[in-house]
Design an enzyme around this catalytic site. Structure first.
Site, PDB file in Angstrom:
ATOM      1  N   GLY A 166       0.813  -0.931   0.042  1.00 14.45           N
ATOM      2  CA  GLY A 166      -0.229   0.020  -0.072  1.00 14.45           C
ATOM      3  C   GLY A 166       1.130   0.898  -0.585  1.00 14.45           C
ATOM      4  N   TYR A 204       4.383  -2.108  -1.737  1.00 14.37           N
ATOM      5  CA  TYR A 204       4.863  -1.353  -0.944  1.00 14.37           C
ATOM      6  C   TYR A 204       5.501  -2.447   0.582  1.00 14.37           C
ATOM      7  CZ  TYR A 204       6.332   2.453   2.240  1.00 14.37           C
ATOM      8  OH  TYR A 204       6.468   3.518   3.045  1.00 14.37           O
ATOM      9  N   ASP A 251       3.731  -5.181 -15.220  1.00 12.51           N
ATOM     10  CA  ASP A 251       3.617  -4.768 -14.196  1.00 12.51           C
ATOM     11  C   ASP A 251       4.828  -3.746 -15.123  1.00 12.51           C
ATOM     12  OD1 ASP A 251       2.526  -3.473 -12.231  1.00 12.51           O
ATOM     13  OD2 ASP A 251       4.705  -3.611 -10.727  1.00 12.51           O
ATOM     14  N   HIS A 254       0.970  -7.048 -11.635  1.00  6.30           N
ATOM     15  CA  HIS A 254       2.334  -6.445  -9.952  1.00  6.30           C
ATOM     16  C   HIS A 254       1.964  -7.753  -9.300  1.00  6.30           C
ATOM     17  CE1 HIS A 254       2.758  -3.524  -7.002  1.00  6.30           C
ATOM     18  NE2 HIS A 254       1.605  -3.005  -6.394  1.00  6.30           N
TER      19      HIS A 254
END
Length: 475
Positions: free
Chosen positions: A91, A188, A395, A447
């Site tokens: 995130g 993240y 991605d 991703h």
């Protein structure tokens, strides 16, 4: 039919509980009581399974009333022999339950209609005991009774609470404390995973009582270094023909990603981020959800202070990814907000004032985030920790180009150079083995690699856990 299925599920639950009682007879009564309270019988719309699952809360700070939500699946077989693997999404502020478990690598994948859940034949709990954690507080079902905590969140805060979670989780499940322990994650979590790994690595030297049998970590499409992540993202977009020469050379001329941004750089990036309104940059060749009706279709709230500082200003940077069914997260969000689902998971017991979302709507500030985690990764590599990095090569958000630039900064010696690896008779991707680190690409994956390439992703985790290189020839 529903009555028959319900009866079957009740019988299955009794069998699982009997197995639980016999196998766990040696554990203290208070531990048994806690595990029994967290045991999940059957979720609404869940297919029958022969492994146990647990869900609930682990308190990480009693004075502030902070508790993190977890969902744990025992391995499908040989539970006592399999390692324990913790999965984290990034995130920052996104849920490993909503993404990792329900849409990527967990046993139960979300689908449209009834039943709502389908069994994932490539679930990673076929290879390990599998633990999902929603961290930090404010993410998913995890909560704090001290609202000011939400103003102090950051990388260090998250690592400290996640470490406290693990220490206390092993007290609730001491039968897993001797198992080999690994951490994996994406995006993240390229920050979260190395930082939590470092916490464990350092603490293991200081405390025998809370020793964790930590062996290694694996991160995918991971944010690791601001300068190379941003430079690689722009290069990848141009190389894959999603931005014009004019936009590309405008950014290259105006932006120096090693220094603070400027007005001229911001203007150039505005034109780059226009493409996020057209296609799914998390997976260049996947369709977008055109009729989304709930909050998943919105871009997540802007979070101040997120690395990289320059790109985090743009809403395109905060867009959420989608999977094979680009609308699958719509179904997930409806499902986890159902009262019967929350009761089955022992979730939302404090009646949180906001709805469950994939990425938090209440986290608006991120107090601390280093521009690079490479020093941490290098420290752990030098300390003998097994480190793998993987990248889905379609991605555009944290692309393979960026990861290659980033890993080059580590300056590690190449032991086995760039070579294809195979998934049965097909090339699964490419890999390069450095001294202390393995980098793997997954061909055709976006991703969320396990969403787009589940079979290859499972092969990846099998070899990572075994410490074996991927096959270099067809089989």
């Amino acid at each position: 039919m529903n009555t028959i299925f319900s009866s079957f599920s009740s019988i299955l639950y009794l069998l699982l509980f009997s197995w639980f009682s016999v196998e766990s007879a040696v554990l203290p009564d208070d531990v048994l009581a806690q595990q029994k309270a967290d045991l999940v019988g059957r979720l609404p719309g869940q297919p029958p399974v022969n492994f146990r699952q647990y869900a609930g809360y682990i308190t990480v700070n009693e004075s502030h009333g902070r508790a993190l939500f977890y969902w744990f699946f025992e391995a499908t077989h040989k539970v006592e022999e399999k390692p324990l693997l913790l999965w984290l999404n990034g995130g920052p502020g996104c849920s490993s339950v909503g993404f990792g478990e329900a849409e990527e690598l967990g046993p139960f994948l979300m689908q449209k209609g009834v039943p709502e859940l389908k069994f994932n034949k490539h679930s990673w709990n076929k290879e390990a005991n599998l633990l999902f954690l929603e961290a930090p507080v404010g993410v998913g079902f995890s909560y704090t009774n001290t609202s000011s905590d939400l103003l102090h969140l950051g990388d260090s805060f998250t690592a400290s609470d996640s470490y406290a979670f693990l220490v206390n989780w092993f007290k609730r499940f001491p039968q897993f404390k001797s198992h080999d322990f690994y951490i994996a994650g994406e995006s993240y979590a390229g920050h979260y995973v190395p930082q939590l790994s470092e916490k464990i690595f350092d603490a293991n030297k200081e405390s025998a009582e809370n020793y964790i049998n930590f062996k290694g970590f694996m991160i995918g499409n991971a944010l690791m270094d601001d300068e190379t992540d941003q430079r690689g993202m722009i290069d990848y977009a141009w190389d894959h023909a999603v931005i014009s020469d004019k936009v590309y050379f405008g950014v290259k001329k105006s932006c120096n990603f090693s220094v603070p941004d400027s007005k001229i750089c911001n203007a150039a990036l505005d034109k780059y981020f226009d493409v996020y309104n057209l296609i799914d940059m998390y997976s260049l060749y996947a369709p977008t959800c055109v009729n989304s009706s709930i909050s998943y279709s919105r871009q997540m709230n802007m979070i101040e202070g997120v690395a990289p500082k320059l790109f985090s200003k743009y809403r395109g940077w905060h867009q959420k990814p989608a999977g094979y069914d680009p609308c699958v997260s719509d179904y997930t969000e409806v499902y986890f907000n159902r009262q019967d689902v929350q009761e089955a998971l022992h979730a939302n017991t404090t009646k949180i004032r906001y709805n469950w979302t994939h990425c938090s709507d209440v986290i608006t500030k991120w107090k601390e985030a280093p521009s690079s985690v490479l020093p941490v990764i290098r420290k752990l590599v030098d300390g003998g920790v097994r480190v793998w990095v993987f990248s889905g090569d379609t991605d555009g958000r944290i692309p393979v180009t960026a990861t290659r630039y980033t890993l080059r900064k580590l300056g590690l010696k190449i032991l086995h150079d760039w070579k294809a690896w195979y998934n049965n008779e097909q090339v699964g991707g490419w890999r390069i083995v450095y001294d202390g680190l393995t980098f793997v690409t997954i061909r055709g994956a976006g991703h969320q690699v396990p969403t787009f390439a589940p079979k290859q992703a499972r092969q990846l985790v099998i070899h990572f856990l075994a410490g074996q290189q991927l096959p270099s020839s067809a089989f």
